[in-house]
Design an enzyme around this catalytic site. Structure first.
Site, PDB file in Angstrom:
ATOM      1  N   THR B 160      27.832  -1.554  18.146  1.00 29.69           N
ATOM      2  CA  THR B 160      27.536  -0.177  17.708  1.00 29.69           C
ATOM      3  C   THR B 160      28.828   0.411  17.139  1.00 29.69           C
ATOM      4  OG1 THR B 160      27.916   0.675  19.959  1.00 29.69           O
ATOM      5  CG2 THR B 160      25.647   0.187  19.348  1.00 29.69           C
ATOM      6  N   LYS B 186      29.136  -6.441  23.784  1.00 32.56           N
ATOM      7  CA  LYS B 186      29.396  -5.250  22.973  1.00 32.56           C
ATOM      8  C   LYS B 186      29.645  -4.111  23.954  1.00 32.56           C
ATOM      9  CE  LYS B 186      27.341  -2.064  22.085  1.00 32.56           C
ATOM     10  NZ  LYS B 186      27.273  -0.680  22.690  1.00 32.56           N
ATOM     11  N   THR B 197      27.437   1.548  28.711  1.00 35.51           N
ATOM     12  CA  THR B 197      26.773   1.077  27.495  1.00 35.51           C
ATOM     13  C   THR B 197      27.417  -0.208  27.094  1.00 35.51           C
ATOM     14  OG1 THR B 197      26.277   3.243  26.693  1.00 35.51           O
ATOM     15  CG2 THR B 197      26.072   1.490  25.130  1.00 35.51           C
ATOM     16  N   GLU B 283      36.269   3.181  22.463  1.00 39.27           N
ATOM     17  CA  GLU B 283      36.210   4.067  21.292  1.00 39.27           C
ATOM     18  C   GLU B 283      37.546   4.759  21.059  1.00 39.27           C
ATOM     19  OE1 GLU B 283      31.445   5.033  21.050  1.00 39.27           O
ATOM     20  OE2 GLU B 283      32.719   6.344  22.210  1.00 39.27           O
ATOM     21  N   ASN B 405      33.082  10.577  18.899  1.00 36.97           N
ATOM     22  CA  ASN B 405      32.020  11.123  19.734  1.00 36.97           C
ATOM     23  C   ASN B 405      31.626  12.543  19.392  1.00 36.97           C
ATOM     24  OD1 ASN B 405      31.223   8.976  21.596  1.00 36.97           O
ATOM     25  ND2 ASN B 405      33.426   8.969  22.027  1.00 36.97           N
ATOM     26  N   SER B 410      25.721  11.489  13.502  1.00 38.73           N
ATOM     27  CA  SER B 410      25.602  11.807  12.082  1.00 38.73           C
ATOM     28  C   SER B 410      26.166  10.701  11.218  1.00 38.73           C
ATOM     29  CB  SER B 410      26.291  13.127  11.788  1.00 38.73           C
ATOM     30  OG  SER B 410      27.577  13.140  12.356  1.00 38.73           O
TER      31      SER B 410
END
Lengths: 410, 410
Positions: B160, B186, B197, B283, B405, B410
Site C-alpha cells: 500500500t 507488507k 496493518t 510510513e 497520513n 486522497s
C-alpha cells in the site's frame, strides 16, 4: 457546559485566574534559566491552606515531586508553590533531590513560611541539573501580588513549549456564600493520561478539609486531566495541586455537606477547562479534538475508548488532513481493550453520521472536510452495550509536532 | 545474527523469497483497483500444505480474516493465498463478507483447488467495498510461476504505502535434508503489536503438522511481528500465514523432533527479517530503531519495555532529530508498566553510555548525534532486576509520516 452552569448555578469568571479566589497572591520572574522568558513563578496563600495533589504514575518521579510529597505529608497543608520551567530536575539522582530541597528552603526563608508548607514543581528537560545560583537569586526577586498581573506572570513563567498561557476560574454559592476556584496550567508535549508533562495548579477559597479535597481531586482528575492526550507519553514530573484556604467562609465541606456536589462541579469545570486548554495547545496542534463515547457497559469503558481514539496517531493525522476517515476511528476503538459488539457502532463527525450501526453511510465528504477544518472538532461514537459515557480530549498531529520534537533541546 | 547463523547452521539465501522453498509458485497483476500499480497477488503450493496463521487482536476482524479462518478450520490445510491491496474490505458488513467469499470461490475455480484450501487477505482503505468485477477479472489474469519474477510480482501487488518490497529466505538442514523458509510482507502504517496493518506470508518446504506449525508460529510471532511498531495503531486486517508443503522430505517435525529448535530458529529468523523490513519502511521513516532491554525480571517485561520505548512519539522524533535525549527513553520506560528500580538504569545509544546506573554521564553530543543519523540505530537499556531480555523494532517519526497520513485517502 451551558446546561451544567444553569443547573448548578456555576458561573464562569471572565478573565478568571488563580487569583480569582480570595486570599491568594502570585508572581513570576526571569531567573535566567531561559534566555529571556520568565522561568520562575510562585503562588502564595495568605494563610496555610488545605491541599490535595495527584502525581504522575511514571515509575520515575522527579525530585520536586518527592519534595512536594514530603511537604504535604507533614501537616497536609500548603501555603506556597514554587515552580520553575526550563529544567525538569528529573533523573538527577541525589544532587537533584538536594537541589529540590534547597529550592524549598530558599522559598521558605524568602517568604517567612515553614518549609513543609512549600510545594516544589519543575518542568523542562530531563537529566540536567538545576542552576541553583539562578534559582536562589530568582526566588529573592519574586514579588507576588494579588493583582491580575501576578497571575499572568506566574502563568508565563511555568510554560515550556506551550504557545499560550492557560487559566480559568468559576464560582458558585455554597452555604449562601460565594466560593471560587481558579486555575493555571502548563503542558504541551509528553501529554497523556496519568499526569503527563503537565502541571496544574488550582486555588480555591472554599473551606474544606485536606482529606475531602483529596478525594474530590482524585475523582475529578480521572474525568479531566487524565482524559487528555497529546502524544501518549507520560512524564516524570507532573502533578496537579489544589490549595483551599477557606477564605470564602462556607461551612467545612465534605461528602456529607448538602452542597458537596456543587463543589465537585466547581472543581471539575475548573479542571476540565484547564485540561482542554492544554490539549488545544498540544505541540504543533491546530485543532482541539473532543471524542465522546456513549452506550458502553461502564463509564470507565467509555473513557478508555475515547482516550484511545483521541490518542491514535492515525486519527490525529486524519483530522489534521481534514479527512473523514472513520476507518481509523473504528480501528482505534477496536484495539482499545473494551468489549462491545462490532456490528453495532455508530460514528458521527460533528452532526454528520458516517457509520450507522456498523454499516457505511454515504455522506458529503465536503461537509465533513469543512467540519474537520474547524478549530474544535467533535467525534461522537455510539455503542449499544449500556449507559456508560465518557469524553477525552486531544489534538491533531502536524508537521510542527515533528519539528518541535525533532529539535526540542537545541 | 551472525552468531545465530553459525550456531544453528542457518544460512541466509541471497535474493531469497517465498519461492526459495521447493514447490511454490507466485504471481501478481494489475486488476485495476489502483491506477497503475499491481494490486492482486497469489501464492500457490503444488500440493495442499500444512498451515498456521495469527490474526489481529483488534475487535474488528475484516471480512477476509473471517473467510481465511473458515478455510483453515475445515482441514487445517491451504494451497493458495489470494491477496489484494487498495481496499481492506473491512467494516463492510454482510456484503463485504459475501465479497470475500466470492474472492475465495473465484480463486478456487481459476486454479482448480478446493475452496477451503484458499486463504484470502486484503489491505487498504477501511469501509469501502471491493470492486468484485475487477477482482474476478484480475484473478483470471493471474499466472503464477516458480521463477523469481513471480515472487517479485506478488511482493509488489500486496503493497500500500510501502516504499519497498519485503522478502527474505533462510535455509538449514534437518534430518540431513535442506529445509528452506521464505517470506513476503507488507506493512507501513497502522503498525503495532498484535498484527497491525501488516500482512506476512511465509512459505516453507518443511514437513510438519499444522498443529506443530501453529505452535511454532505463535511463539515466534510474539518475538518478531508483535515486537514492531510504527504508529501504535493496530489494524482490522492483519495476519501472518505460514504454509508448509513438506517437499523438503524431512521427517515430520514436532516438539519431540531432535532438530525442532532448528526449525523454530528458521521460522524466527525469517519472521524477524520481515518484521525489521516492515519497521524500517514505516510510513515516512528514515531510520530503523532497535531497542534492546535486558536485566528485567522476565523476557515479557523486557519485550514490553522495549516496545514502549520504540513506540514513543518523543523517542521517535528525537531519533529523527538525531538528538541524544535519553530523558525520553527513561520517561517511556517509566510508563511501560513493568516493575524495576528507577535508581539503577543504564542507557546506551549505540556504544555510547549516556546514563549509568541512573546517573547522567557526560558524553560527546557530537558522537551521539552522528550515530543517530545512521540508517539503523540501536538503543540499549540495562536494568538490574534479573535475566529477562527482549527486543523491539520501530522507526523515526518524520514530517513525511504526517504528510502521508494527512492525505492517505486522497
Amino acid at each position: 457546559m451551558e446546561i451544567i452552569k444553569e443547573k448548578s448555578e456555576l458561573k464562569k469568571i471572565i478573565n478568571g485566574s488563580i487569583l480569582s479566589p480570595l486570599g491568594y497572591k502570585a508572581g513570576g520572574v526571569h531567573a535566567g534559566l531561559r534566555y529571556t522568558k520568565k522561568d520562575l513563578g510562585i503562588i502564595l496563600s495568605e494563610v496555610p491552606a488545605s491541599c490535595a495533589a495527584v502525581y504522575t504514575k511514571n515509575i520515575f518521579n522527579a525530585a520536586p515531586l518527592q519534595v512536594t510529597k514530603n511537604s504535604i505529608s507533614i501537616e497536609k497543608k500548603l501555603q506556597a508553590i514554587i515552580v520553575n520551567s526550563a529544567c525538569a530536575n528529573a533523573c538527577t539522582g541525589k544532587r537533584g533531590l538536594e537541589d529540590a530541597y534547597e529550592m524549598r528552603s530558599s522559598t521558605s526563608k524568602a517568604f517567612g513560611i515553614s518549609e513543609h508548607l512549600v510545594a516544589v514543581a519543575s518542568t523542562g528537560v530531563i537529566g540536567e541539573f538545576l542552576d541553583m545560583q539562578k534559582i536562589k537569586q530568582g526566588i529573592n526577586l519574586l514579588n507576588p501580588v494579588a493583582e491580575t498581573c501576578g497571575a499572568a506572570d506566574f502563568e508565563t513563567a511555568i510554560l515550556t513549549t506551550d504557545t499560550v498561557t492557560k487559566n480559568t476560574a468559576y464560582s458558585t454559592y455554597i452555604d449562601g456564600v460565594k466560593v471560587t476556584a481558579g486555575g493555571a496550567a502548563k503542558g504541551s508535549g509528553m501529554i497523556h493520561p496519568n499526569m503527563a508533562t503537565m502541571l496544574g495548579f488550582v486555588t480555591t477559597d472554599a473551606n474544606i478539609s485536606s482529606d475531602a479535597l483529596q478525594s474530590a481531586l482524585s475523582m475529578v482528575t480521572n474525568q479531566t486531566f487524565n482524559q487528555i492526550t497529546v502524544d501518549g507519553d507520560t512524564s516524570t514530573n507532573d502533578m496537579v495541586i489544589v490549595m483551599a484556604n477557606g477564605q470564602a467562609g462556607n461551612k467545612v465541606l465534605d461528602e456529607n455537606h448538602p452542597e458537596w456536589q456543587k463543589f465537585i462541579e466547581l472543581l471539575k469545570l475548573t479542571s476540565e477547562e484547564l485540561a482542554k486548554q492544554i490539549a488545544r495547545d498540544g505541540e504543533g496542534a491546530t485543532r482541539l479534538i473532543e471524542v465522546n463515547v456513549s452506550g458502553c457497559r461502564t463509564n470507565e469503558d467509555a473513557q478508555m475508548a475515547a482516550k484511545t481514539i483521541v490518542g491514535s496517531n492515525l486519527v490525529k493525522t486524519a483530522v489534521f488532513g481534514a479527512d473523514g476517515n472513520w476507518g481509523r476511528v473504528i480501528a482505534a476503538m477496536g484495539r482499545s481493550g473494551i468489549t462491545f459488539n462490532p456490528e453495532d457502532v455508530t460514528i458521527c463527525f460533528g452532526e454528520t453520521v458516517v457509520l450507522n450501526h456498523s454499516e457505511p453511510v454515504s455522506f458529503s465528504e465536503e461537509t465533513v472536510t469543512d467540519y474537520l477544518k474547524k478549530d474544535s472538532v467533535v467525534i461522537n461514537v455510539l455503542l449499544e452495550e449500556g449507559k456508560g459515557a465518557g469524553t477525552a480530549w486531544g489534538c491533531d498531529l502536524t508537521y510542527d509536532y515533528v519539528k518541535i520534537n525533532g529539535s526540542y533541546r537545541s
